[in-house]
Structures are given as C-alpha cells and as structure tokens.
Design an enzyme around this catalytic site. Structure first.
Site, PDB file in Angstrom:
ATOM      1  N   SER A 266      36.905  59.117 104.462  1.00 52.03           N
ATOM      2  CA  SER A 266      36.986  60.565 104.408  1.00 52.03           C
ATOM      3  C   SER A 266      35.667  61.198 103.963  1.00 52.03           C
ATOM      4  CB  SER A 266      38.151  60.975 103.503  1.00 52.03           C
ATOM      5  OG  SER A 266      38.471  62.324 103.679  1.00 52.03           O
ATOM      6  N   ASP A 458      44.879  60.374 112.924  1.00 51.93           N
ATOM      7  CA  ASP A 458      44.376  61.326 111.933  1.00 51.93           C
ATOM      8  C   ASP A 458      43.892  62.600 112.618  1.00 51.93           C
ATOM      9  OD1 ASP A 458      43.366  62.436 109.563  1.00 51.93           O
ATOM     10  OD2 ASP A 458      41.439  61.421 109.778  1.00 51.93           O
ATOM     11  N   HIS A 520      44.858  58.826 108.663  1.00 57.06           N
ATOM     12  CA  HIS A 520      43.625  58.966 107.892  1.00 57.06           C
ATOM     13  C   HIS A 520      43.349  57.741 107.033  1.00 57.06           C
ATOM     14  CE1 HIS A 520      40.471  61.489 106.186  1.00 57.06           C
ATOM     15  NE2 HIS A 520      40.874  61.212 104.968  1.00 57.06           N
TER      16      HIS A 520
END
Length: 543
Positions: A266, A458, A520
């Site tokens: 991320s 994601d 994610h």
C-alpha cells in the site's frame, strides 16, 4: 496494513463544504482540539498571489472551512519509558558511529556510515510461551530511540522457522500512512492470527516459514510506537529505518551476514523506494540489501490514477461497481486531476501537492467509497468502516491491548490502535500523498531487483495501475520490460503443483505480478499463493 481512506473522506468533505458551506470540520476530523491556524493566514495570502487560480481557490476554501486543521499534527501518545536496566540489550548509536577501521587503501574510515549518534536500540528477548506464538522460534521486540527528536519506533522480530542460520531476513512495512505493521503480522503474513475469542491461531503460511521477519511500527505514533513530535513525510521516516536496521544487525551480527529484503504494501509504495535508496546510498553498511517487494502499492499517482475508473467500472476483471453516469463523471474529472498531479510532480511543494490529493481523491476515489463497497476488495461490501472493512481487526486490537501482552513485549504506550488517522492526515496535508517517489526506482533497479505484486480484486491500489506504472517507468531496461509478455504463474512448491495463481512478467531487475483472487492484502486472501511467490523470490527466481 492498507492505504487509509481518511484522505478520501477529507477530500470529499472539502468538496461538500465548497458546495454547501455548512459542513463542520469536527464532524470530519473528530473533536480533538488543535492549534489555531491564524498564523497561516498571511502566508496563504502571500502565496495565493503567485499560484494559479485553481490552487489559490482551493487554499481559500481550506482556510475558510477547515481553519482549525491546517497546522495538522498527530497528537502524542501517553507513555511510560522503562529504564535501560529492564532491557536485555541496549545498542548505542554513538558507540557504533565512533568505530573506525583501516580500509584496503590504508586510509581510516568509519566502519558503518550514517548519522547514528542520536539513536539507541533497546532489545527484549520475548518468551514465546507467554504469548503462545510460534513456540520454539526466537523472538525479539523493543524500540529504536531517536533521543534528540523524542521518537521511539516499536519492532517485533521473528526468527525463521526453518534454517535461521542461513535463511534471509525481511523487513515488513504496512501502509496507511499510519497503520501498524502488527496488522500485517496478525491479519496477513505473520506466524499467528487472533480469532474472535482472542485465541492465538497458528498460521502455516507465515512468511517466517523460510525467512526471519521484522515487523516495524512506523512512522512514530503508529501502533506501539510513540513520540512527542511527529513525522509527516516519507523521507523523514527513511532515516529512522536505516538506523533501526544498522543497530539491529550490530547487536545480532549473525543475521547481518544473510541476505536482507525490504517489503511492504500500500503506502509502502511510497516508503520502500525511499528506504531502499537510503540504504543503498551508504557505501559502508552492515545491511546486506538484496531486493525490494511492494504489494498493491501507491508509487506513481500520475500513472495510477487513470486506472481507478476502469477498475471500478468493470474493466479490471470483475463486475462494475459504479453506474455509467458516475463512470462518465470520473472520466470528466480526470484531466484536471492529472494536471494537478503534474504540477505537484514539477514542484513537490505541499502548496500544490495537497490540492492535487484533495481534488483527485474526491473526484476519482470517493465515488467508489460512497457505494459502501470495500475499497480493498471489489467483490465485497465494507462490513465495518470502523475496522477498515475487516472486523477481524477488532479482535487483534483487543488482544494487543491486553496488559499481559504489552508486558511480554516491553510496550511503553498505554494503548494500541491498528491505524492512526492523525498520521494519515499529517502526510496528506504535508503533500506527501502525490509526490513522485517512483523516480527513485530506476536508481534502486541499478543495484537490486524489485518486485511489484498486486492482488487483482483491489480497488484502492489496483493491479491495472500498478502494471501501468511499471511499464511506464523510464529506466535502462524499459523497452525489454515493456515488451515482455505476462506468463502464467503456477504453484511449484507443494501438492497443488501446477495450480494457476496469477501472471508474471520480468526483465532485468524488474518484475510485475498479478495475483488472482486477492484484494489489497494478498497474504490474507491468498495465503498459499503469497508464500509461494515470496519463497521463490527470495531464492532468486525472476532475477
């Protein structure tokens, strides 16, 4: 853990305030008192005379609607520092910095480069039997202290389950910015998770199956870390990570001789290029950096933001989440968004990078969030926004807040939270979100391999955008990498040999992977697949 949606909420709130002029800032940001922003009035007034109308208008609206929140800082945590006598080891950075050796040319030089004199490392030997996590596996926890800046970063180290004398060492970083890496430990890739009854559950797919792993809570005021000050940009955090690794390997030289890899997901797409470049900038170091891994990262916003609309509107391999009208609206907003990001890339000033983040997040990302779907997985609704759509985090947070757990780890703060939204706002309002950290990747690729992997379900850091920026990156191997074709990625290491888990393309030191059926957090959704590619990457496959 993930790219926090706090920035989206702030962006959407600003747009709503511009339209209605009624939205209260305390309803968006909480009720904690913050310093008055009147000192910024003259600065903003002067700056507005020198910037384009769109950005000037943005800062006028910010000053009007969010006056009390412009000097955004995360609030310090309550803490109680334990004396050095209660720790098993204390490593003084000043002692490390004072060691000189004679080089091959006969000249004296420092044994290890870097400004370390203000840092100390405190180490506690963790008793696995007290916590029930990986009995028989050596563990250490503690703090890196920057004594001048009053910063204290918490870490937790797990030795490899397999062959710790020869297996590599890996640093894991969660994103946010502002999310604890202990969420990655217990929700994704660590040796255990916590069930709803607060029981420790063994994870057979832990990344410490064949590697020793350090989980680091950074920047300060994240997780068990704390400070009287704050860190509000990625570059500042890089110096701390270099100091941590240097002092850790000084205390434990048996790990310093092994390969080291830096990994994260991320917002770590911002962190890792900076941290890797910082490590590689030092000629004399005890950090044997061999590669970098970024999962579902935010690295090159200018290239990645055009791919939010396709991912949300059915062109990413999953059904559309948004209706056609909303998709057209996103298309119409994209040109201005990209223009603002380009301006940010040119100046890297918060004065222009903040408007870029606020506008783009409200126009391009917020429409998805308003649907109630999980921004980290387009296949599901957001079950609990308070726990970032993953209710499992509530049990993890409750377990980590137990006094017995804190005592076993040597924790010095009064409480734990998985993500600190104040840190997220700090980074956002200092312009860090949109900065072009991908520009550091070519220099990193000159020295070490880099893996970019992405779960294909994601939205927030989707695989389309990650593939796009890897193919757009200008570096000496650009042409060959772009021409390389995606190949099937299959399991080879266990009884499911031949099972297709994704796609991979690789050329030179650069590799991109699309992991099927993962959101994610790839290790959460596809634990077998994540351990498969992780182990093979550490063994040198694809590079």
């Amino acid at each position: 853990m993930k790219l926090l949606t706090t920035g989206l909420l702030a962006s959407a709130a600003l747009v709503a305030a511009q339209e209605q002029q009624v939205l209260r800032a305390d309803e968006v940001f909480g009720k904690a008192p913050l310093p008055d922003a009147s000192i910024f009035d003259e600065t903003i007034k002067q700056f507005q005379s020198s910037i384009e109308d769109g950005i000037s208008h943005f800062w006028s609206e910010m000053k009007t609607n969010f006056k009390d929140y412009l000097p955004m800082i995360s609030l310090p945590k309550k803490h109680n520092r334990r004396p050095d006598s209660e720790w098993d080891h204390v490593v003084r950075g000043a002692d490390v910095e004072s060691v000189w050796v004679q080089g091959a040319d006969g000249e004296k030089r420092r044994e290890i480069d870097g400004k370390l004199k203000n840092y100390d490392l405190r180490v506690k030997s963790v008793d696995p039997s007290q916590l029930g996590i990986d009995p028989g596996v050596k563990q250490y926890s503690g703090y890196l202290d920057d004594n001048d800046a009053d910063k204290h970063l918490f870490y937790w180290f797990f030795e490899s389950r397999n062959d710790p004398k020869n297996d590599p060492v890996v640093l894991w970083l969660n994103g946010g910015p502002g999310c604890s890496s202990l969420t990655g430990l217990f929700l994704e890739l660590g040796p255990a998770t916590i069930d709803k009854n607060l029981k420790v559950v063994h994870n057979p797919y832990s990344w410490n199956s064949n590697a020793s792993v350090i989980f680091l809570d950074q920047p300060v005021n994240v997780g068990f870390s704390y400070s009287g000050s704050s860190v509000s940009d990625t570059v500042a955090a890089g110096k701390d990570v270099y100091a941590l690794l240097t002092l850790f390997f000084k205390q434990f030289p048996e790990y310093a001789t092994q390969d080291f890899h830096i990994s994260g997901e991320s917002y770590a797409g911002h962190y890792i290029p900076v941290f890797a470049a910082e490590i590689l900038s030092h000629k004399n170091t005890n950090i044997n950096l061999k590669s970098a891994l970024i999962g579902n990262g935010l690295t090159d916003p200018l290239t990645q933001y055009p791919h939010y609309r396709p991912m949300a509107c059915g062109d990413g391999g999953y059904p559309a989440v948004l209706d056609q009208g909303t998709c057209r609206s996103m298309d119409n907003s994209l040109e201005r968004c990209l223009s603002l990001i380009e301006t940010c890339y040119s100046s890297e000033s918060a004065w222009v990078c903040v408007p870029a983040a606020m506008y783009c997040n409200s126009a391009i990302l917020a429409p998805y969030q308003q649907t109630g779907m999980n921004p980290y997985d387009v296949r599901s609704k957001c079950e609990d926004m308070g726990s970032l759509c993953y209710p499992q985090l509530n049990a993890i947070t409750e377990w980590l807040n137990q006094k017995s757990v804190m005592k076993a780890l040597g924790v010095e703060v009064e409480s734990y939270e998985s993500c600190n939204s104040g840190i997220n706002r700090d980074f956002l309002f200092h312009g860090d979100w949109m900065k072009p950290f991908h520009r550091l990747v070519p220099s990193v690729l000159e020295k070490i391999p880099v893996l970019i992997y992405a779960g294909d379900a994601d939205f927030i850091c989707n695989w389309l955008g990650n593939q796009a920026w890897t193919e757009a990156l200008e570096w000496p191997g650009h042409k060959k990498f772009t021409e390389a074709k995606l190949q099937d990625l299959k399991i080879v290491d266990n009884k499911n040999k031949g099972k297709k888990i994704g796609q991979v393309k690789s050329s030179g030191n650069f590799t991109f992977m699309r992991i099927f059926g993962a959101g994610h957090m790839v290790p959460l959704n596809q634990p077998e697949a994540s351990l498969e590619f992780f182990n093979r990457w550490l063994r040198g496959e694809w590079h």
